[in-house]
Design a protein around this motif. Structure first.
Motif, PDB file in Angstrom:
ATOM      1  N   PRO A 188     -41.480   9.777  21.373  1.00  0.00           N
ATOM      2  CA  PRO A 188     -42.366   9.181  22.042  1.00  0.00           C
ATOM      3  C   PRO A 188     -43.728   9.698  22.380  1.00  0.00           C
ATOM      4  O   PRO A 188     -44.778   9.159  22.593  1.00  0.00           O
ATOM      5  CB  PRO A 188     -41.595   8.976  23.329  1.00  0.00           C
ATOM      6  N   PHE A 189     -43.997  11.298  22.002  1.00  0.00           N
ATOM      7  CA  PHE A 189     -44.960  11.836  22.214  1.00  0.00           C
ATOM      8  C   PHE A 189     -45.787  12.083  21.067  1.00  0.00           C
ATOM      9  O   PHE A 189     -46.708  12.775  20.981  1.00  0.00           O
ATOM     10  CB  PHE A 189     -45.089  13.161  23.154  1.00  0.00           C
ATOM     11  N   ASP A 192     -45.836  19.996  17.687  1.00  0.00           N
ATOM     12  CA  ASP A 192     -46.138  18.892  18.678  1.00  0.00           C
ATOM     13  C   ASP A 192     -44.988  19.076  19.730  1.00  0.00           C
ATOM     14  O   ASP A 192     -45.376  18.891  20.967  1.00  0.00           O
ATOM     15  CB  ASP A 192     -45.871  17.271  18.158  1.00  0.00           C
ATOM     16  N   THR A 193     -44.074  19.393  19.548  1.00  0.00           N
ATOM     17  CA  THR A 193     -43.039  19.837  20.682  1.00  0.00           C
ATOM     18  C   THR A 193     -43.215  20.868  21.256  1.00  0.00           C
ATOM     19  O   THR A 193     -42.964  21.012  22.662  1.00  0.00           O
ATOM     20  CB  THR A 193     -41.385  19.815  19.845  1.00  0.00           C
ATOM     21  N   LYS A 217     -33.994  12.796  34.092  1.00  0.00           N
ATOM     22  CA  LYS A 217     -33.196  11.713  34.700  1.00  0.00           C
ATOM     23  C   LYS A 217     -31.770  12.617  35.044  1.00  0.00           C
ATOM     24  O   LYS A 217     -31.041  12.119  36.003  1.00  0.00           O
ATOM     25  CB  LYS A 217     -32.777  10.734  33.736  1.00  0.00           C
ATOM     26  N   ASP A 218     -31.559  13.659  34.605  1.00  0.00           N
ATOM     27  CA  ASP A 218     -30.241  14.492  34.992  1.00  0.00           C
ATOM     28  C   ASP A 218     -30.834  15.815  35.253  1.00  0.00           C
ATOM     29  O   ASP A 218     -30.502  16.765  34.288  1.00  0.00           O
ATOM     30  CB  ASP A 218     -29.179  14.219  34.154  1.00  0.00           C
ATOM     31  N   PRO A 219     -31.281  16.266  36.536  1.00  0.00           N
ATOM     32  CA  PRO A 219     -31.671  17.595  36.794  1.00  0.00           C
ATOM     33  C   PRO A 219     -30.771  18.599  36.420  1.00  0.00           C
ATOM     34  O   PRO A 219     -31.097  19.804  35.867  1.00  0.00           O
ATOM     35  CB  PRO A 219     -32.304  17.449  37.991  1.00  0.00           C
ATOM     36  N   ALA A 266     -35.747  12.799  22.828  1.00  0.00           N
ATOM     37  CA  ALA A 266     -34.851  12.879  24.011  1.00  0.00           C
ATOM     38  C   ALA A 266     -35.480  13.520  25.029  1.00  0.00           C
ATOM     39  O   ALA A 266     -35.006  13.397  26.355  1.00  0.00           O
ATOM     40  CB  ALA A 266     -33.619  13.282  23.763  1.00  0.00           C
ATOM     41  N   LEU A 267     -36.697  14.329  24.788  1.00  0.00           N
ATOM     42  CA  LEU A 267     -37.030  15.368  25.737  1.00  0.00           C
ATOM     43  C   LEU A 267     -37.838  14.790  26.914  1.00  0.00           C
ATOM     44  O   LEU A 267     -37.430  15.139  28.199  1.00  0.00           O
ATOM     45  CB  LEU A 267     -38.103  16.211  24.863  1.00  0.00           C
ATOM     46  N   PRO A 268     -38.410  13.425  26.746  1.00  0.00           N
ATOM     47  CA  PRO A 268     -38.977  13.008  28.031  1.00  0.00           C
ATOM     48  C   PRO A 268     -38.070  12.556  28.983  1.00  0.00           C
ATOM     49  O   PRO A 268     -38.205  12.060  30.234  1.00  0.00           O
ATOM     50  CB  PRO A 268     -39.863  11.853  27.394  1.00  0.00           C
TER      51      PRO A 268
END
Length: 493
Positions: free
Chosen positions: A51-52, A203-204, A183-185, A177-179
């Motif tokens: 996504p980025f 980029d990562t 959702k699960d700290p 999956a990084l962004p």
């Protein structure tokens, strides 16, 4: 009897296939085109990207000839400050949807079979396609040519097959999956391990640092370092033409003084035209990636760089490189950036683009793949035979090392020289938004812009450097075409 018929059946509705079709419907107003593509939307691998992701270079000369990106503006902040903003992956996929839905399909001369797979054609030219979801078979009679727009075989982390083993209890993820980690700290790791040395890995690294991750928590497996184009010299428009020509002259001058590709890159680095991540490591990779000096500064903050080679297996708290082990934190999250974006080694399908009833779209101006596809469509529409067309646009190699780069550079210079001496092609390039400089120069000439004086230096540099370009290019060609022991799919890009 076939279910449908078409003049050109294009396999692949990614950037290359779309650029070819967009140019062809303008240059040949009587032709009909049909696309077959496995994806649910046009845009090819952009549909599968993280996504980025963003374009490496400004969108001003990417995409198709007939449609500009919605906006072009200078970045006012961040590592790309002062340069044209980079279109995001979402913007690129939306752009290609507009190309298909607002440009190609409304013409009435284009058909699009999405979620479909090409399964070959019979001796009479009838192609067989299969619905990916339905399994239904459809036949299409091809009156003129099959157009293979899949030569690049672009792979992205979300779809590629890993070349290393992963033991139980090890967390490996794709960059996409990084962004969603927020959702699960409880699952946010204490350390991150980036696997891969290419632009996806870069980029990562930038994304993690800009997301607030302490660089000390990032480990980076980088088996090969790469030379990188300084984005400052890859900018569109009149205001940047001087810098663009300056860079081109520097390339030519470097060739005139060099004994091999390594010398060329080191000379370009001294002038600031080429960059590298580690000043103490000589890069042995070059994939035409473009980066800003600001991004380089961020990535140099990652100091835990592992140079043991390509990963063969991952176990809890341990990276394996064959018989060599390297310890890492046991709760580390491994980010797989090892997909090979383009298969740079010599491929079985390389060769002339025009092959009787088939066109295999390949780069004729490396690495500008969409310009290459568009100019190939222009040649298809206006020149009578394959020999002429192949002479006007010689397929260039996708070289991947400093040693072989002079081969690609030589082929670019030969093609550009041919085009400049062919009035019809030169006129077309002067109006093509996909050409980084020709339209800008045409506008400035019409306005009598004095800044065009820089071109005199370029012409002189071409004259002086061409003997060296050919000498180094032919030597690099021999290296590129020699089978290498490591031509098998790489574990790291």
């Amino acid at each position: 009897m076939a279910d449908d018929e078409t003049d050109y059946l294009i396999i692949g509705a990614g950037a290359v296939g779309l650029a070819f079709a967009d140019a062809l419907i303008d240059e040949d107003p009587d032709c009909h085109i049909t696309f077959v593509d496995k994806h649910a939307r046009p845009g090819g691998h952009w549909n599968d990207a993280y996504p980025f992701v963003a374009l490496h270079q400004p969108s001003a000369f990417y995409g198709v000839n007939s449609m500009a990106f919605p906006s072009e503006q200078i970045d006012p902040h961040g590592p790309n400050k002062g340069l044209y903003a980079l279109a995001s992956g979402a913007e690129v996929t939306a752009y290609f949807e507009r190309v298909m839905n607002h440009r190609l399909l409304p013409s009435g001369r284009v058909a699009y079979h999405r979620l479909s797979e090409f399964r070959g054609r019979d001796e009479g030219g009838t192609a067989r396609i299969i619905g990916v979801l339905s399994g239904a078979e459809h036949s299409i009679a091809v009156r003129r040519k099959l157009v293979d727009a899949t030569f690049y075989q672009t792979s992205v982390p979300a779809t590629h097959t890993r070349a290393f083993a992963v033991a139980g209890g090890v967390r490996v993820t794709a960059p996409g999956a990084l962004p969603d980690l927020w959702k699960d700290p409880s699952r946010i790791p204490s350390n991150f391990v980036i696997l891969g040395g290419g632009k996806t890995a870069m980029d990562t690294g930038v994304w993690l640092i800009e997301a607030g991750v302490d660089p000390a928590r990032i480990h980076w497996v980088r088996p090969r370092d790469s030379w990188l184009n300084n984005r400052k010299y890859v900018q569109p428009g009149e205001d940047f033409l001087g810098a663009t020509v300056e860079s081109q002259i520097a390339h030519l001058n470097a060739f005139a003084q060099a004994s091999d590709g390594h010398d060329v890159f080191e000379a370009l680095e001294r002038g600031g035209y080429m960059l590298r991540l580690d000043p103490d490591v000589r890069p042995d990779m070059y994939h035409y990636a473009v980066i800003s000096e600001g991004e380089i500064a961020l990535l140099r903050r990652i100091t835990q760089v592992i140079r043991t080679g390509r990963v063969t297996a991952i176990e809890p708290g341990k990276l394996l490189f064959g018989d060599v082990a390297h310890a890492v934190p046991t709760d580390a999250l491994f980010i797989d950036c090892t997909a090979r974006a383009v298969p740079f080694s010599a491929m079985e399908n390389s060769g002339p683009q025009f092959r009787g009833d088939t066109i295999v779209l390949q780069p004729v101006n490396v690495p500008l793949v969409t310009l290459s596809a568009a100019i190939t469509a222009f040649l298809e529409a206006h020149y009578p035979d394959d020999a002429t067309k192949n002479q006007l646009a010689r397929a260039g190699p996708l070289t991947d090392t400093p040693e072989t780069f002079p081969y690609a550079f030589m082929m670019n210079m030969m093609n550009r020289g041919t085009w400049s001496q062919t009035p019809e092609i030169a006129a077309w390039l002067a109006q093509s938004r996909l050409d980084p400089t020709a339209p800008t120069i045409a506008r400035m000439m019409a306005a009598g812009d004095p800044r065009l004086a820089v071109l005199a230096g370029f012409r002189a540099a071409v004259t002086d450097a061409m003997p060296a370009v050919i000498r180094l290019g032919m030597a690099a060609k021999a290296i590129h075409e020699t089978p290498r022991q490591n031509d098998q799919p790489a574990a790291m890009k």
